[in-house]
Design a protein around this motif. Structure first.
Motif, PDB file in Angstrom:
ATOM      1  N   ARG A 172      -9.967  15.901  27.422  1.00 31.96           N
ATOM      2  CA  ARG A 172     -11.008  15.026  27.981  1.00 31.96           C
ATOM      3  C   ARG A 172     -11.482  13.990  26.967  1.00 31.96           C
ATOM      4  NH1 ARG A 172     -15.483  18.342  31.250  1.00 31.96           N
ATOM      5  NH2 ARG A 172     -16.050  16.185  31.760  1.00 31.96           N
ATOM      6  N   PRO A 175      -8.530  10.527  25.319  1.00 33.13           N
ATOM      7  CA  PRO A 175      -8.270   9.170  25.840  1.00 33.13           C
ATOM      8  C   PRO A 175      -9.403   8.182  25.586  1.00 33.13           C
ATOM      9  CG  PRO A 175      -7.782  10.856  27.487  1.00 33.13           C
ATOM     10  CD  PRO A 175      -8.559  11.518  26.402  1.00 33.13           C
ATOM     11  N   THR A 176     -10.554   8.659  25.164  1.00 31.44           N
ATOM     12  CA  THR A 176     -11.679   7.765  24.881  1.00 31.44           C
ATOM     13  C   THR A 176     -11.613   7.320  23.425  1.00 31.44           C
ATOM     14  OG1 THR A 176     -13.260   9.422  24.080  1.00 31.44           O
ATOM     15  CG2 THR A 176     -13.014   9.177  26.474  1.00 31.44           C
ATOM     16  N   ASP A 177     -12.493   6.383  23.066  1.00 31.39           N
ATOM     17  CA  ASP A 177     -12.600   5.964  21.670  1.00 31.39           C
ATOM     18  C   ASP A 177     -13.812   6.598  20.997  1.00 31.39           C
ATOM     19  OD1 ASP A 177     -10.439   4.574  20.855  1.00 31.39           O
ATOM     20  OD2 ASP A 177     -11.267   2.572  21.162  1.00 31.39           O
ATOM     21  N   GLN A 200      -2.913  12.176  21.901  1.00 31.11           N
ATOM     22  CA  GLN A 200      -3.246  12.007  23.317  1.00 31.11           C
ATOM     23  C   GLN A 200      -4.113  10.771  23.572  1.00 31.11           C
ATOM     24  OE1 GLN A 200      -4.634  15.474  25.477  1.00 31.11           O
ATOM     25  NE2 GLN A 200      -3.605  16.888  24.077  1.00 31.11           N
ATOM     26  N   SER A 201      -4.373   9.981  22.540  1.00 30.95           N
ATOM     27  CA  SER A 201      -5.264   8.828  22.690  1.00 30.95           C
ATOM     28  C   SER A 201      -4.486   7.561  23.017  1.00 30.95           C
ATOM     29  CB  SER A 201      -6.058   8.605  21.393  1.00 30.95           C
ATOM     30  OG  SER A 201      -5.227   8.040  20.395  1.00 30.95           O
ATOM     31  N   ARG A 202      -5.230   6.497  23.335  1.00 29.24           N
ATOM     32  CA  ARG A 202      -4.606   5.190  23.588  1.00 29.24           C
ATOM     33  C   ARG A 202      -4.141   4.551  22.287  1.00 29.24           C
ATOM     34  NH1 ARG A 202      -9.104   4.837  27.247  1.00 29.24           N
ATOM     35  NH2 ARG A 202     -10.307   3.709  25.658  1.00 29.24           N
ATOM     36  N   SER A 204      -2.197   6.137  20.105  1.00 30.23           N
ATOM     37  CA  SER A 204      -1.147   7.018  19.603  1.00 30.23           C
ATOM     38  C   SER A 204       0.020   6.267  18.981  1.00 30.23           C
ATOM     39  CB  SER A 204      -0.627   7.912  20.737  1.00 30.23           C
ATOM     40  OG  SER A 204      -0.132   7.116  21.803  1.00 30.23           O
TER      41      SER A 204
END
Length: 465
Positions: A172, A175-177, A200-202, A204
């Motif tokens: 959860r 994906p956020t910053d 799992q982040s943007r 990556s």
């Protein structure tokens, strides 16, 4: 005479221009290629990378609109978006050349040209082209390194309820910053969780950079994190990029943040609030774009002590807080972890993989592992090296000093006799005592022993702790 460098392509239908350009520029550049047929551009660019291209605006008698030049400019930029193109135009076509620059050209030269102007313009164009190529190579290398660093990171192992909840929170938050604070005892895998958040982040595809704040001297804190300019202090013999700028676009992992002194916490807070850093010796700030993940083995209630940790910094860092369970609270994961590390070390040391006997697994599960997964890993490595049976037995893990529950320091059974002057045994006893005294807080134990964290880790591995 300076060494010639750079490759130039001249495209013009006037043969006199091509001859004059070749004779002039070959004295200043390494290679000069000419063609009077713009249709050759595709083949030439497919065969060779040019640092700068000199392109005529008009081809054919009577042409003055510049439309052909615009068209071939677009062809070049489609084939190589980073191409540096300098347009050739007549004196009356300056407005047309300016329009070409709006469409992607770098500069223009009016004819009849002045030799000095041509050389100066193309020298600047070549430098720009080479810097673009270098930037593209660095971006490609960074992307490859970032992918390799994340791809090679070990996976998080564990199906115990606390680990299932942890993975749910990671999915959860990743994906956020949002900034994340990771809490947990030494050896629980805080960096592993930070890497999973990054994976799992943007971000990556960008860099993941870790910094152990506990190992940075206070005098070097600003230089390491914010960078410095040449001459800023005695040993600053060249510019240095700080970790915040180097991790721009990616994730910066600040490990052992709880050990940061209050006056340095204030400097870190300023950076996080302003989203910019000022290198030591610089006058202008540099904007940054990083996601910060911090970690500490200090308990949350101690972090809320204003005498130890700035609360405004804590609020900046713990938008999301993840707490890693100690290994003793997820004993059902020990067989999977042991099997994983046994396979890993079998490959590392060129040994055949072998299973664990039920007694061996029971012995591993019975220990409290104050050093957590790190201590379990060391125990498996030691057993892989020393075990001579077809499967791991309980006796392979009989030396559980590093895994047993913390015992009182006084009357330590592991301490050597008073007349025992063996340095190896004395060192082992001192390290064991310091670890137990500080309940396996590596930073505190290292400080007590007069060692760096890295030096203590090396000695722990040496003694199988």
């Amino acid at each position: 005479m300076a060494e010639k460098a750079g490759s130039i392509l001249i495209v013009d239908d006037d043969e006199d221009i091509l001859v004059a350009g070749r004779l002039l520029l070959k004295r200043h550049f390494n290679r000069v290629t000419t063609t009077n047929r713009p249709a050759d551009i595709r083949e030439l660019l497919a065969r060779e990378k040019f640092d700068a291209i000199l392109l005529d605006m008009n081809f054919g008698p009577g042409e003055s609109s510049g439309e052909e030049g615009f068209a071939w400019l677009q062809v070049i930029l489609e084939l190589d978006p980073e191409a540096v193109v300098v347009m050739i135009t007549a004196h009356g076509g300056v407005d047309t050349a300016v329009e070409a620059m709006k469409q992607g050209a770098t500069d223009f030269i009016a004819k009849p040209w002045q030799n000095e102007k041509v050389v100066a313009t193309l020298s600047a164009a070549v430098k720009l082209g080479q810097s673009r190529d270098e930037t593209a190579r660095l971006k490609g290398a960074n992307k490859t390194l970032a992918a390799a660093s994340v791809g090679s990171a070990p996976t998080i192992i564990g199906d115990a309820p606390p680990m299932q909840e942890l993975m749910r929170l990671i999915a959860r938050a990743a994906p956020t910053d949002a900034n994340v604070m990771i809490l947990g005892e030494n050896g629980t895998g805080k960096e592993l969780v930070a890497r999973e958040l990054h994976r799992q982040s943007r971000r990556s595809s960008a860099v993941f950079m870790g910094v152990d704040l506990g190992s940075i001297a206070e005098s070097l804190f600003e230089s390491e994190l914010f960078g410095h300019k040449k001459g800023a202090f005695t040993d600053a013999k060249e510019d240095r990029t700080g970790r915040f700028v180097a991790a721009s676009g990616g994730t910066l992992f600040l490990d052992e943040i709880g050990n940061l002194p209050l006056h340095l916490q204030a400097k870190l807070l300023t950076v996080l609030e302003r989203r910019e850093v000022t290198p030591v010796g610089a006058t202008r700030p540099v904007p940054i774009d990083v996601r910060v993940i911090a970690a500490t083995n200090i308990a949350l209630d101690q972090l809320h002590d204003e005498a130890r940790f700035r609360q405004d910094l804590l609020f900046r860092l713990n938008t999301v807080t993840l707490t890693l369970p100690p290994l003793r609270d997820r004993r059902e994961d020990i067989p999977a972890l042991a099997t994983h590390y046994a396979a890993f070390y079998a490959r590392k040391y060129g040994k055949a993989e072998k299973p664990f006997s039920p007694d061996a697994l029971a012995a591993l599960a019975a220990l409290d592992w104050p050093g957590n997964v790190r201590a379990l890993r060391h125990a498996i490595e030691r057993a892989t090296i020393l075990s001579d049976t077809e499967r791991f037995e309980a006796r392979d893990f009989a030396d559980g000093a590093a895994a047993a529950p913390a015992a009182p320091v006084n009357g330590d059974a592991a301490a050597p006799a008073l007349d025992d002057l063996n340095l190896e045994r004395l060192e082992l006893a001192a390290i064991s005592t310091a670890l137990k005294k500080h309940r396996y807080n590596i930073s505190h134990a290292a400080k007590d022993l007069g060692l760096t964290r890295a030096a203590l880790y090396r000695r722990m591995e040496k003694h199988g702790l």
